[in-house]
Design a protein around this motif. Sequence first.
Motif, short mmCIF file in Angstrom:
data_model
loop_
_atom_site.label_atom_id
_atom_site.label_comp_id
_atom_site.label_asym_id
_atom_site.label_seq_id
_atom_site.Cartn_x
_atom_site.Cartn_y
_atom_site.Cartn_z
N LYS A 46 46.07 62.16 9.15
CA LYS A 46 44.87 62.75 8.56
C LYS A 46 44.30 61.91 7.42
CE LYS A 46 45.02 67.24 10.21
NZ LYS A 46 44.16 67.37 11.34
N ASP A 47 45.16 61.18 6.71
CA ASP A 47 44.68 60.41 5.57
C ASP A 47 44.22 59.00 5.95
OD1 ASP A 47 47.20 59.50 6.20
OD2 ASP A 47 47.88 59.34 4.12
N THR A 48 43.99 58.74 7.22
CA THR A 48 43.52 57.44 7.68
C THR A 48 42.12 57.18 7.15
OG1 THR A 48 44.81 57.65 9.70
CG2 THR A 48 43.05 56.03 9.72
N THR A 49 41.90 55.97 6.69
CA THR A 49 40.57 55.61 6.18
C THR A 49 39.63 55.32 7.34
OG1 THR A 49 41.08 53.25 6.06
CG2 THR A 49 41.60 54.58 4.11
N GLN A 50 38.33 55.33 7.02
CA GLN A 50 37.33 55.03 8.04
C GLN A 50 37.52 53.62 8.59
OE1 GLN A 50 36.32 56.42 4.93
NE2 GLN A 50 34.45 57.61 5.27
N ASN A 51 37.80 52.66 7.71
CA ASN A 51 37.97 51.27 8.16
C ASN A 51 39.18 51.12 9.07
OD1 ASN A 51 35.70 50.33 6.85
ND2 ASN A 51 36.81 49.81 4.98
N LYS A 52 40.28 51.77 8.74
CA LYS A 52 41.49 51.71 9.58
C LYS A 52 41.20 52.33 10.95
CE LYS A 52 45.83 51.44 10.75
NZ LYS A 52 46.06 50.47 11.79
N PHE A 53 40.48 53.45 10.96
CA PHE A 53 40.13 54.10 12.23
C PHE A 53 39.25 53.17 13.07
CE2 PHE A 53 37.10 56.51 14.78
CZ PHE A 53 37.97 57.23 15.58
N LYS A 54 38.27 52.54 12.45
CA LYS A 54 37.37 51.63 13.18
C LYS A 54 38.13 50.43 13.73
CE LYS A 54 33.07 52.74 10.76
NZ LYS A 54 32.03 52.20 9.88
N GLN A 55 39.06 49.89 12.95
CA GLN A 55 39.86 48.76 13.44
C GLN A 55 40.72 49.18 14.62
OE1 GLN A 55 42.07 47.62 9.98
NE2 GLN A 55 40.47 46.25 9.20
N ASP A 56 41.37 50.33 14.51
CA ASP A 56 42.21 50.83 15.60
C ASP A 56 41.38 51.08 16.85
OD1 ASP A 56 44.85 51.96 16.52
OD2 ASP A 56 43.55 53.72 16.80
N LEU A 57 40.21 51.69 16.68
CA LEU A 57 39.35 51.98 17.82
C LEU A 57 38.80 50.69 18.45
CD1 LEU A 57 38.24 54.28 19.52
CD2 LEU A 57 36.23 54.28 18.03
N THR B 137 33.08 59.51 9.17
CA THR B 137 33.20 60.08 7.83
C THR B 137 34.59 60.69 7.69
OG1 THR B 137 32.25 62.16 8.59
CG2 THR B 137 30.72 60.57 7.63
N ASN B 138 35.03 60.85 6.43
CA ASN B 138 36.35 61.42 6.19
C ASN B 138 36.23 62.46 5.09
OD1 ASN B 138 39.03 62.01 5.97
ND2 ASN B 138 39.71 59.90 5.77
N THR B 139 35.98 63.69 5.47
CA THR B 139 36.01 64.82 4.56
C THR B 139 36.90 65.88 5.23
OG1 THR B 139 34.00 65.67 5.58
CG2 THR B 139 33.72 64.42 3.55
N ALA B 140 38.08 66.07 4.70
CA ALA B 140 39.08 66.98 5.27
C ALA B 140 39.42 66.57 6.70
CB ALA B 140 38.59 68.42 5.21
N GLY B 141 39.59 65.30 6.92
CA GLY B 141 39.89 64.76 8.24
C GLY B 141 38.73 63.91 8.75
N LEU B 142 39.03 63.04 9.67
CA LEU B 142 38.01 62.14 10.20
C LEU B 142 37.03 62.90 11.09
CD1 LEU B 142 40.24 59.10 11.16
CD2 LEU B 142 38.53 59.14 9.35
N ALA B 143 35.76 62.51 10.99
CA ALA B 143 34.72 63.03 11.87
C ALA B 143 33.94 61.84 12.39
CB ALA B 143 33.81 63.99 11.13
N VAL B 144 33.70 61.82 13.69
CA VAL B 144 33.02 60.70 14.33
C VAL B 144 31.76 61.22 15.00
CG1 VAL B 144 33.21 58.88 16.07
CG2 VAL B 144 35.22 59.54 14.75
N LYS B 145 30.66 60.55 14.72
CA LYS B 145 29.39 60.87 15.37
C LYS B 145 28.99 59.65 16.19
CE LYS B 145 24.61 62.20 14.50
NZ LYS B 145 24.52 63.24 15.49
#
Length: 130
Positions: A58-69, A90-98
């Motif tokens: 849950k505490d994954t940053t947006q950049n880490k998520f983008k790199q992983d994806l 975005t990351n407010t109480a967990g990642l959200a992807v649009k």
Amino acid sequence: MNQTASMKNQQGVSYLGIFFAIVLFALAIKIAVAVWPAYWDDRVINSQIEEALSSLPKDTTQNKFKQDLSQRLEMNNIRDLKVDDIMTVTNTAGLAVKKDYEVRKPFLMNIALVMTFQKDFDQRSASTGE
């Protein structure tokens, strides 16, 4: 005699009818060939986003998520779409992807097919299996 006259009126499909049927069939095949890869790539992108959201902490940053994806998409042979171009994270109480992007494919001469793909993902609903 009456039966002979009705047999002359029933001639079957004309050459012009067969020609138009072939043209319509070829047009349908051309559309399917142009559209199918974009829809298949979108299905792969959706599944990879859902897998990444459910597997990352849950505490994954947006950049880490983008790199992983980005790595996941490259492994699935999706190299023409870049993560930064097709989605916002975005990351407010967990990642959200649009996810919001469009694909243009040339069709005939100056006619192009435009396909728009939009979907929202949320890490809370992905991790609970909803």
